[in-house]
Each structure stands twice: as C-alpha cells, then as structure tokens.
Design an enzyme around this catalytic site. Structure first.
Site, short mmCIF file in Angstrom:
data_model
loop_
_atom_site.label_atom_id
_atom_site.label_comp_id
_atom_site.label_asym_id
_atom_site.label_seq_id
_atom_site.Cartn_x
_atom_site.Cartn_y
_atom_site.Cartn_z
N ASP A 53 0.95 -1.23 0.00
CA ASP A 53 0.14 0.04 -0.18
C ASP A 53 0.83 1.21 -0.02
O ASP A 53 0.28 2.27 -0.36
CB ASP A 53 -0.99 -0.11 1.22
CG ASP A 53 -0.41 0.04 2.53
OD1 ASP A 53 0.99 -0.20 2.69
OD2 ASP A 53 -1.21 0.32 3.56
N GLU A 123 -1.82 -5.60 8.36
CA GLU A 123 -1.04 -4.97 9.29
C GLU A 123 -1.71 -5.20 10.69
O GLU A 123 -3.34 -5.21 10.93
CB GLU A 123 -1.10 -3.53 9.25
CG GLU A 123 -0.19 -3.28 8.24
CD GLU A 123 0.14 -1.71 7.91
OE1 GLU A 123 -0.30 -0.69 9.03
OE2 GLU A 123 0.66 -1.12 7.16
N GLU A 190 8.37 -4.44 11.12
CA GLU A 190 8.99 -3.16 10.69
C GLU A 190 9.34 -2.35 11.84
O GLU A 190 8.37 -2.19 12.82
CB GLU A 190 7.84 -2.54 9.84
CG GLU A 190 8.20 -1.14 9.37
CD GLU A 190 7.33 -0.49 8.22
OE1 GLU A 190 6.40 -1.22 7.86
OE2 GLU A 190 7.50 0.77 7.57
O1 KIV Z 1 3.71 -1.36 1.79
C1 KIV Z 1 4.70 -1.52 2.07
O2 KIV Z 1 5.71 -1.15 1.21
C2 KIV Z 1 5.09 -2.38 3.16
C3 KIV Z 1 6.55 -2.72 3.45
C4 KIV Z 1 7.05 -1.54 4.29
C5 KIV Z 1 6.72 -4.11 4.13
O3 KIV Z 1 4.18 -2.79 3.98
#
Ligand code: KIV
Length: 290
Positions: A53, A123, A190
């Site tokens: 995203d 998430e 993260e």
């Molecule tokens: O959307 C994204 O780029 C992510 C990465 C940071 C894992 O979720």
C-alpha cells in the site's frame, strides 16, 4: 533447506519453511507496483513481490498509506501479476479494507487474489486475529505485519520505532506468537529494535521479514523506490540505496530535451521515409524545417 528452483513459481509452502535457524537462505522481498517494476524485481530473483500500500507514497503522491483503496490495490496487483513473475505476489490489504467486518475482509482479500495475488498481507496484532483466521479459513494465505505499522500513523502520532520498552517488546512478542497460531505463513517486522526482532524470530515458527528490524530476521524487504533511489523523500536510516535512478533518469530526459532544442533529434535513422514518387507529389522538398 534448498531455495526454490528458478523456473517454478515460488509457493507459500516454500516460503513458510524458510527459517534461517533450519539452515534456509534469507528471504528477499521487494515492493512492485506495476508491470515494469515487477519484471525488474523478478528478473533479479526475489522470492516475494509485495504490492505494498506504499504505492500511495511512492507512486500516487500521497503523504501516507491511508489514501489507497481496495480498488487501487486491485488495479496495481493486477498490473504486477501481468508480469507473470516467478516470485510470490503478495497483495497488501489497504486501510479500511479489513477493519469493519470479517465478511468485508474476506471479500476484499478474495478481490486481491482474483487480481493475481497469491497471498495477502495485513497490519496489526491481536485485534486482527479474527480477520486473519477467517481469511485463512477461506484458503487465502496471510502474511502478518507487526511493529511500526504505517496504517496506524495517526494512532501512533507519527512513524515511530515500536517495542522500545520491556512492556512494549513483550506485547509485540505476544502478538507475534498469536499471529503464528492464527495461521500466518510469514510476518513482516517493521521499525523495531534488532533484539526485539531477534526474539520474535526465535519465538515463532514462520519466517520473519524485516524492514528496519535488524539482521536477525529470516528475510529482508525494501521498497523498490528507496533501494533504487527513485523516491522524493530522504529515506529512513534502514534503507540502503543501491542506485541513483532518479539522477540517471533526469540526466537522460535532460539530454533528450537538449537534442530536441538543438534540432539533432530525430535524425535520419529515427525517421520514416517515403518513396521518391510521394516526395515529388508533396513538392519534392527535403523533410523538416529549413
Ligand atoms: O507497503 C509496504 O511497502 C510495506 C512494506 C514496508 C513492508 O508494507
């Protein structure tokens, strides 16, 4: 543990088995948002292509990831899938696509699969367990994402490293174990201290994929635009830039502009030519001004 062969698509089952403590090679994941970026990262031999995203910040010009919708993610996932990559395509579930009802969440995960994703990522920790279980029960593989979760930017009061106190680290470890039990096949960690990521990696059976989470994870992920130097922002400290493609691209476009202005583009070899007859019918002149 051996790496997948080069000619066969990478499967979720192979990814799930890639723990470094069992001798596996670290996993490599890179974001891709369209067909050209998918071709490039797949040709480089990555294990997973994440249609993140983060397309919001890196492609669509938004400040944060809260502005992309499931329709945006379906469009970008389909574009990535058209590259027919060997790496596993993971479609990111955007904010509000799995926060309202479990029913919505499963339907939105299925929309990403129908667009070409072979797994989805979402998430959050314990509050997402019911959603994760329902999507897994619908036979859709789920990747978790813990720590600094960008969709929580408002609640976190900014992009801040997570798990820095003993309590916060304990909660993160607990959430990781719960996600593991709920059936995720891998999880992104993260923006957490390296020792916290190491403890999570040790505690769970599925591979961890780190971004700003130190070297102990079972794999690493970076954003395409960050690692290639295509972004407009100063990258965070965990980014290693392997190229300055924005600089190269600007120089190339400036060279084109200079050639056009100097009248040296296009030249004869870059032009189509007609027969002598047509040339005469049009007045016999030389093509072009002057
Ligand atoms: O959307 C994204 O780029 C992510 C990465 C940071 C894992 O979720």
């Amino acid at each position: 543990m051996s790496s997948p062969t080069k000619d066969r698509p990478v499967t979720v089952v192979e990814i799930r088995g890639r723990k470094r403590r069992d001798g596996a090679e670290p996993l490599v994941m890179v974001t891709a948002y369209d067909e050209p970026s998918a071709r490039i990262v797949d040709a480089a031999g990555v294990d997973l292509l994440l249609v993140g995203d983060s397309v919001a910040n890196n492609v669509l010009g938004y400040e944060d990831t809260l502005h992309v919708t499931i329709d945006d993610m379906v469009r970008h996932t389909a574009a990535v899938a058209r590259a027919n990559p060997r790496g596993l395509v993971v479609g990111d579930m955007p904010w509000m696509s799995y926060h309202l009802t479990v029913h919505d969440a499963v339907r939105n995960a299925a929309a990403l699969v129908r667009a070409g994703a072979r797994a989805v990522k979402l998430e959050g920790g314990r509050s997402r367990l019911a959603v994760i279980e329902a999507i897994v029960a619908a036979e859709i593989p789920v990747m978790g994402h813990l720590g600094l979760t960008p969709q929580s930017v408002l609640a976190m009061g900014g992009y801040r490293v997570q798990g820095k106190s003993a309590d916060a680290a304990g909660a993160l470890l607990d959430a990781a174990k719960a996600l593991d039990t709920a059936g995720v096949f891998a999880m992104v960690l993260e923006g957490v201290p390296d020792v916290v990521a190491a403890a999570v990696t040790e505690a769970v059976d599925v591979p961890t994929i780190g971004i700003g989470a130190g070297a102990a994870c079972d794999g690493q992920v970076l954003v395409f635009h960050d690692l290639l130097g295509l972004g407009s922002r100063t990258p965070p400290k965990f980014v290693r830039r392997y190229a300055d493609l924005a600089g190269l691209a600007t120089s190339a476009v400036a060279a084109f502009a200079a050639d056009v202005r100097a009248g040296t583009f296009p030249d004869d070899t870059e032009s189509y030519h007609a027969s002598e007859d047509l040339r005469h019918a049009l007045g016999g002149g030389e093509p072009g001004p002057g």
